[in-house]
Design an enzyme around this catalytic site. Structure first.
Site, PDB file in Angstrom:
ATOM      1  N   GLU A 157      21.142 -14.319 -23.892  1.00 16.99           N
ATOM      2  CA  GLU A 157      21.238 -14.995 -22.604  1.00 16.99           C
ATOM      3  C   GLU A 157      21.534 -16.481 -22.819  1.00 16.99           C
ATOM      4  O   GLU A 157      20.814 -17.168 -23.534  1.00 16.99           O
ATOM      5  CB  GLU A 157      19.928 -14.822 -21.836  1.00 16.99           C
ATOM      6  CG  GLU A 157      19.966 -15.375 -20.439  1.00 16.99           C
ATOM      7  CD  GLU A 157      18.656 -15.126 -19.689  1.00 16.99           C
ATOM      8  OE1 GLU A 157      18.699 -15.006 -18.454  1.00 16.99           O
ATOM      9  OE2 GLU A 157      17.594 -15.069 -20.354  1.00 16.99           O
TER      10      GLU A 157
ATOM     11  N   LYS B   2       0.906 -22.242 -11.381  1.00 16.25           N
ATOM     12  CA  LYS B   2       1.430 -23.241 -12.302  1.00 16.25           C
ATOM     13  C   LYS B   2       2.942 -23.281 -12.171  1.00 16.25           C
ATOM     14  O   LYS B   2       3.652 -22.441 -12.731  1.00 16.25           O
ATOM     15  CB  LYS B   2       1.065 -22.936 -13.764  1.00 16.25           C
ATOM     16  CG  LYS B   2       1.348 -24.133 -14.682  1.00 16.25           C
ATOM     17  CD  LYS B   2       1.332 -23.766 -16.148  1.00 16.25           C
ATOM     18  CE  LYS B   2       2.686 -23.320 -16.630  1.00 16.25           C
ATOM     19  NZ  LYS B   2       3.735 -24.383 -16.550  1.00 16.25           N
TER      20      LYS B   2
ATOM     21  N   CYS C 244      18.473 -16.059 -13.367  1.00 18.71           N
ATOM     22  CA  CYS C 244      18.231 -14.866 -14.188  1.00 18.71           C
ATOM     23  C   CYS C 244      19.100 -13.687 -13.782  1.00 18.71           C
ATOM     24  O   CYS C 244      19.335 -12.789 -14.592  1.00 18.71           O
ATOM     25  CB  CYS C 244      16.756 -14.490 -14.135  1.00 18.71           C
ATOM     26  SG  CYS C 244      16.127 -14.236 -12.469  1.00 18.71           S
TER      27      CYS C 244
ATOM     28  N   GLU D  33       9.056 -10.764 -14.196  1.00 17.08           N
ATOM     29  CA  GLU D  33      10.518 -10.744 -14.060  1.00 17.08           C
ATOM     30  C   GLU D  33      11.069 -11.645 -15.146  1.00 17.08           C
ATOM     31  O   GLU D  33      10.795 -12.846 -15.181  1.00 17.08           O
ATOM     32  CB  GLU D  33      10.987 -11.225 -12.693  1.00 17.08           C
ATOM     33  CG  GLU D  33      12.487 -10.954 -12.519  1.00 17.08           C
ATOM     34  CD  GLU D  33      13.153 -11.816 -11.492  1.00 17.08           C
ATOM     35  OE1 GLU D  33      13.999 -12.654 -11.882  1.00 17.08           O
ATOM     36  OE2 GLU D  33      12.825 -11.674 -10.299  1.00 17.08           O
TER      37      GLU D  33
END
Length: 526
Positions: free
Chosen positions: A395, A190, A297, A263
């Site tokens: 973040e 996906k 990231c 992750e």
């Protein structure tokens, strides 16, 4: 939000050929009439209409994948690697085509799309070369030397559900799918809806290079609609995305005892030591902080600069940031492109605005740029960021970095580790040995010395992943392939059984075995 902007190249340059879109979207497993139109972030204009998968479509994708996997698993690892050996050459021949696709669906600069291209080419080639050796049966030491023969086998998990993010759709789809397939699995994948075209492009290419058609199934839709059926039938789940999303994945697979790798997010630090090459560090920080407009990231969002070089480094870095070239051009001259989603622009604007209102100082950038396109935001450098600001610990995932002055190496390391995340870090120094010593003290899965993130990430022979709340498991290296397998130990006993021979009592047998431990240690057999 500003109305769509057509860049100087003209609207035609920001479209893909309709026959290409039709061919790519035909690979989506979708049987219904529902579809959605995705825009190009550069202009806000329509890029492609893609069909949406239903829960039933996902179940059908799993059935197809499981059937294809049975035959695929019977092939040798060398046979399974052949399409991926061909892939490297095919990618080189069609480089500009895939760079266009990546840019138009993500809004990133071409030089950053090139990083995705290189990642898929090099990572898939790495595993194509090494998968046969990693997967071949291996002899292991038995309990009784000479009497016990042990073999370790690696079997595929079966069907892997892979959920890839929107920010690096080409790299973080294909580069994880390649080892999963070479390990003998099938994949139900996906991708993010906005950025599904690049995954469909490489699937289309691999099928033309000999990959069985139903081995890699792509479904497109919202997690609320297709997330549960995607995971419920999988034998392993691979996810790259937010920490919140990773926790949800872990909760869903836990009752079934299905393996997974995650992750997740990061608030990555960069340390500039007192002996750093200021010019080199300042230039390196541009890539470390602003690659893909900070939507990475492993990009740097916190910078700890030693007081001895702070007054030289910070002005130089700010000057370089202010001089960066932003734009939507499909060439390599642009240094930073657009954000991908309106929600990212909103998040960046909110973080920067809240920090400035609370007392942060803007040294570079700080503003949206609707004159360049609807989702552009300037690369931004802030100082005087404090713990009460959202920008400090959360973040941002955008082109924003906060710079802090530190008095010592120890303070820099302590502050770098003061986070729930542990994905990536960067250390700058003229003394590489010192840099490695500092790096070993940082609680992050990858640490780069005199680089922002690429040195560690692109070293495919070494594992990559996060500590703490930044993930579970690793990609790359042997682990990046073997995680998609089940290990099986087969031990055969020869000549003597593991019990007292003849009339020997168990008590005497125990003494003999106990004495054997010392003997085997002395002879270094064990």
């Amino acid at each position: 939000m500003a109305s769509p902007t057509v860049p100087a190249q003209g609207a035609a340059a920001y479209r893909l050929p309709p026959p290409l879109i039709e061919r790519l979207t035909s690979h989506i497993v979708a049987g219904g009439a529902e579809s959605t139109t995705i825009p190009t972030p550069f202009t806000g204009e329509d890029l492609a209409t893609v069909p949406l998968s239903s829960a039933d479509d996902v179940r059908r994708a799993h059935e197809r994948a499981r059937e294809a996997q049975r035959a695929w698993a019977k092939l040798s690892p060398g046979e399974r690697a052949k399409p991926f050996l061909r892939l490297a050459d095919a990618l080189v021949e069609r480089r500009d085509e895939i760079l266009d696709v990546i840019q138009l669906e993500t809004g990133k600069a071409r030089r950053h799309a090139l990083e995705e291209f290189l990642d898929v080419a090099l990572c898939s080639l790495y595993y194509a070369r090494r998968a046969p050796g990693l997967l071949k049966p291996k002899r292991r030491q038995g309990m009784m030397p000479g009497l016990t023969r042990v073999q370790e086998l690696r079997h595929p998990k079966g069907v892997v559900a892979l959920i890839a993010p929107w920010n690096y759709p080409f790299a973080l789809g294909a580069s994880d799918i390649a080892p999963a397939l070479m390990a003998g699995n099938a994949v139900v994948h996906k991708p993010d809806t906005q950025t599904c075209l690049s995954s469909l492009w490489v699937l289309d290419l691999l099928v033309s290079l000999g990959l069985p058609r139903h081995l890699w199934q792509i479904v497109v839709g919202e997690p609320a609609e297709i997330g549960d059926p995607l995971i419920e039938q999988a034998d392993y789940v691979s996810f790259t995305g937010s920490t919140r999303g990773g926790r949800a994945i872990a909760e869903k697979v836990a009752p079934r005892l299905v393996g997974y790798s995650l992750e997740l997010g990061g608030k990555n630090p960069m340390i500039v030591l007192d002996d750093a090459d200021v010019e080199r560090a300042a230039r390196g920080a541009l890539r470390a902080c602003f690659t893909n407009a900070g939507q990475l990231c492993i990009s740097i969002e916190r910078m700890y600069v030693h007081a001895a070089v702070y007054d030289r480094f910070v002005p130089r870095f700010a000057d370089l940031v202010n001089g960066m070239r932003l734009g939507a051009e499909l060439d390599f001259d642009v240094e930073m492109g657009s954000l991908t989603y309106p929600r990212q622009l909103e998040a960046v604007t909110r973080h920067v605005g809240q920090a400035v209102e609370a007392g942060a100082t803007v040294l570079a950038g700080g503003n949206a740029r609707p004159d360049l396109g609807p989702l552009f935001f300037e690369p931004t450098v802030l100082t005087d960021v404090t713990a009460d600001m959202d920008l400090c610990a959360n973040e941002t995932f955008g082109p924003v970095v906060a710079v802090y002055k530190v008095a010592s190496e120890d303070e820099a390391v302590e502050r770098a580790n003061d986070t729930e995340y542990g994905l990536n870090a960067s250390v700058w120094t003229k003394n590489a040995a010192r840099g490695r010593r500092v790096a070993a003290r940082i609680q992050a899965g990858t640490v780069n010395v005199n680089d922002g993130f690429g040195a560690a990430y692109a070293s495919y022979d070494a594992p990559m992943g996060g500590m703490k709340q930044s993930g579970v498991g690793r990609r790359h290296g042997a682990e990046g392939l073997l995680k998609f397998t089940e290990a099986q130990t087969i031990a055969s006993q020869h000549i003597a059984d593991l019990e007292p021979p003849g009339s020997l009592s168990y008590a005497r047998f125990a003494d003999v075995m106990t004495s054997g431990i010392k003997a085997m240690k002395r002879m270094r057999v064990k």
